[in-house]
Design a protein around this motif. Structure first.
Motif, PDB file in Angstrom:
ATOM      1  N   GLY A  46      -5.655   0.282   4.003  1.00 48.24           N
ATOM      2  CA  GLY A  46      -4.985   1.500   3.571  1.00 48.24           C
ATOM      3  C   GLY A  46      -3.531   1.229   3.212  1.00 48.24           C
ATOM      4  N   GLY A  47      -2.900   2.240   2.628  1.00 53.47           N
ATOM      5  CA  GLY A  47      -1.496   2.094   2.294  1.00 53.47           C
ATOM      6  C   GLY A  47      -1.023   3.195   1.384  1.00 53.47           C
ATOM      7  N   LEU A  48       0.186   3.009   0.873  1.00 50.23           N
ATOM      8  CA  LEU A  48       0.811   3.962  -0.036  1.00 50.23           C
ATOM      9  C   LEU A  48       0.770   3.392  -1.449  1.00 50.23           C
ATOM     10  N   VAL A  49       0.177   4.150  -2.362  1.00 50.45           N
ATOM     11  CA  VAL A  49       0.071   3.714  -3.756  1.00 50.45           C
ATOM     12  C   VAL A  49       0.422   4.876  -4.674  1.00 50.45           C
ATOM     13  N   GLN A  50       0.547   4.568  -5.952  1.00 53.95           N
ATOM     14  CA  GLN A  50       0.802   5.611  -6.935  1.00 53.95           C
ATOM     15  C   GLN A  50      -0.498   6.042  -7.602  1.00 53.95           C
ATOM     16  N   ALA A  51      -0.485   7.227  -8.154  1.00 49.28           N
ATOM     17  CA  ALA A  51      -1.657   7.728  -8.871  1.00 49.28           C
ATOM     18  C   ALA A  51      -2.056   6.730  -9.959  1.00 49.28           C
ATOM     19  N   GLY A  52      -3.356   6.477 -10.052  1.00 54.68           N
ATOM     20  CA  GLY A  52      -3.871   5.527 -11.022  1.00 54.68           C
ATOM     21  C   GLY A  52      -4.059   4.129 -10.479  1.00 54.68           C
TER      22      GLY A  52
ATOM     23  N   MET B 169     -11.531   1.523  -4.357  1.00 53.64           N
ATOM     24  CA  MET B 169     -11.057   2.811  -4.860  1.00 53.64           C
ATOM     25  C   MET B 169     -10.172   2.577  -6.071  1.00 53.64           C
ATOM     26  N   ASN B 170     -10.624   3.046  -7.216  1.00 53.05           N
ATOM     27  CA  ASN B 170      -9.878   2.911  -8.467  1.00 53.05           C
ATOM     28  C   ASN B 170      -9.429   4.277  -8.966  1.00 53.05           C
ATOM     29  N   SER B 171      -8.463   4.265  -9.865  1.00 48.04           N
ATOM     30  CA  SER B 171      -7.963   5.505 -10.467  1.00 48.04           C
ATOM     31  C   SER B 171      -7.655   6.557  -9.406  1.00 48.04           C
ATOM     32  N   LEU B 172      -6.914   6.136  -8.410  1.00 47.69           N
ATOM     33  CA  LEU B 172      -6.632   7.023  -7.282  1.00 47.69           C
ATOM     34  C   LEU B 172      -5.811   8.229  -7.720  1.00 47.69           C
ATOM     35  N   LYS B 173      -6.087   9.349  -7.057  1.00 46.54           N
ATOM     36  CA  LYS B 173      -5.414  10.615  -7.336  1.00 46.54           C
ATOM     37  C   LYS B 173      -4.724  11.097  -6.064  1.00 46.54           C
ATOM     38  N   PRO B 174      -3.696  11.926  -6.210  1.00 51.32           N
ATOM     39  CA  PRO B 174      -3.044  12.463  -5.011  1.00 51.32           C
ATOM     40  C   PRO B 174      -4.018  13.160  -4.062  1.00 51.32           C
ATOM     41  N   GLU B 175      -5.044  13.786  -4.601  1.00 50.52           N
ATOM     42  CA  GLU B 175      -6.014  14.473  -3.741  1.00 50.52           C
ATOM     43  C   GLU B 175      -6.919  13.522  -2.960  1.00 50.52           C
ATOM     44  N   ASP B 176      -6.801  12.234  -3.230  1.00 55.41           N
ATOM     45  CA  ASP B 176      -7.519  11.237  -2.421  1.00 55.41           C
ATOM     46  C   ASP B 176      -6.762  10.892  -1.134  1.00 55.41           C
ATOM     47  N   THR B 177      -5.560  11.414  -1.001  1.00 63.35           N
ATOM     48  CA  THR B 177      -4.770  11.164   0.192  1.00 63.35           C
ATOM     49  C   THR B 177      -5.485  11.695   1.422  1.00 63.35           C
ATOM     50  N   ALA B 178      -5.681  10.817   2.414  1.00 65.62           N
ATOM     51  CA  ALA B 178      -6.417  11.188   3.624  1.00 65.62           C
ATOM     52  C   ALA B 178      -6.440   9.995   4.572  1.00 65.62           C
TER      53      ALA B 178
ATOM     54  N   THR C 251      -7.909   4.594   8.662  1.00 72.18           N
ATOM     55  CA  THR C 251      -6.792   3.966   7.962  1.00 72.18           C
ATOM     56  C   THR C 251      -6.237   4.967   6.957  1.00 72.18           C
ATOM     57  N   GLN C 252      -4.913   5.087   6.925  1.00 72.03           N
ATOM     58  CA  GLN C 252      -4.268   6.090   6.085  1.00 72.03           C
ATOM     59  C   GLN C 252      -4.178   5.603   4.643  1.00 72.03           C
ATOM     60  N   VAL C 253      -4.578   6.465   3.730  1.00 70.30           N
ATOM     61  CA  VAL C 253      -4.390   6.225   2.302  1.00 70.30           C
ATOM     62  C   VAL C 253      -3.539   7.363   1.761  1.00 70.30           C
ATOM     63  N   THR C 254      -2.423   7.003   1.157  1.00 74.17           N
ATOM     64  CA  THR C 254      -1.526   8.003   0.588  1.00 74.17           C
ATOM     65  C   THR C 254      -1.309   7.678  -0.884  1.00 74.17           C
ATOM     66  N   VAL C 255      -1.582   8.667  -1.739  1.00 79.75           N
ATOM     67  CA  VAL C 255      -1.436   8.480  -3.180  1.00 79.75           C
ATOM     68  C   VAL C 255      -0.345   9.418  -3.667  1.00 79.75           C
ATOM     69  N   SER C 256       0.706   8.851  -4.186  1.00 76.10           N
ATOM     70  CA  SER C 256       1.820   9.665  -4.684  1.00 76.10           C
ATOM     71  C   SER C 256       1.625   9.958  -6.172  1.00 76.10           C
TER      72      SER C 256
END
Length: 126
Positions: free
Chosen positions: A9-15, A83-92, A120-125
């Motif tokens: 898990g981690g902090l990533v940007q949208a897409g 997980m590809n093309s991550l979106k902010p709503e995938d944050t969880a 594991t935390q996934v955060t999508v900004s």
């Protein structure tokens, strides 16, 4: 002792993309059906993807279909969630789960899973 340990898990940007891993240990868990769920504060745990004992069948939530891929390597007792093309709503918080029992099959039903990882935390900004 049965144990599931998630990582990736981690902090990533949208897409962006992330690969989650879940290592299983314990005699009753190796080769069992497994799944990924996710949860945000104040909401129930939500099904994401599931996989059968030998890699089939696979099931996906509509919200992740076409973007996420679940797979497993039974030699390593590990299940993955690409997980590809991550979106902010995938944050969880993402949880790995396994079914116990000799004849268990993969399912989307959260109540059917007997063993859980710590998450594991996934955060999508955006």
């Amino acid at each position: 002792q049965e144990q599931l340990v998630e990582s990736g898990g981690g902090l990533v940007q949208a897409g962006d993309s992330l690969l989650l891993s879940c290592a299983a240990s314990g005699r009753t868990l190796t080769g069992n059906p497994m799944a990924w769920f996710r949860q945000t504060p104040g909401k129930e745990r939500e099904f994401v993807a599931a996989i059968g004992n030998r890699g089939r069948p696979t099931y996906y939530a509509d919200s992740v279909k076409g973007r996420f891929t679940i797979s497993r390597d039974n030699a390593k007792n590990t299940v993955y969630l690409q997980m590809n093309s991550l979106k902010p709503e995938d944050t969880a918080v993402y949880y790995c789960a396994a079914r116990g029992g000799l004849y268990a099959v993969a399912t989307i039903d959260v109540e059917k899973y007997d063993y859980w990882g710590q998450g594991t935390q996934v955060t999508v900004s955006s």
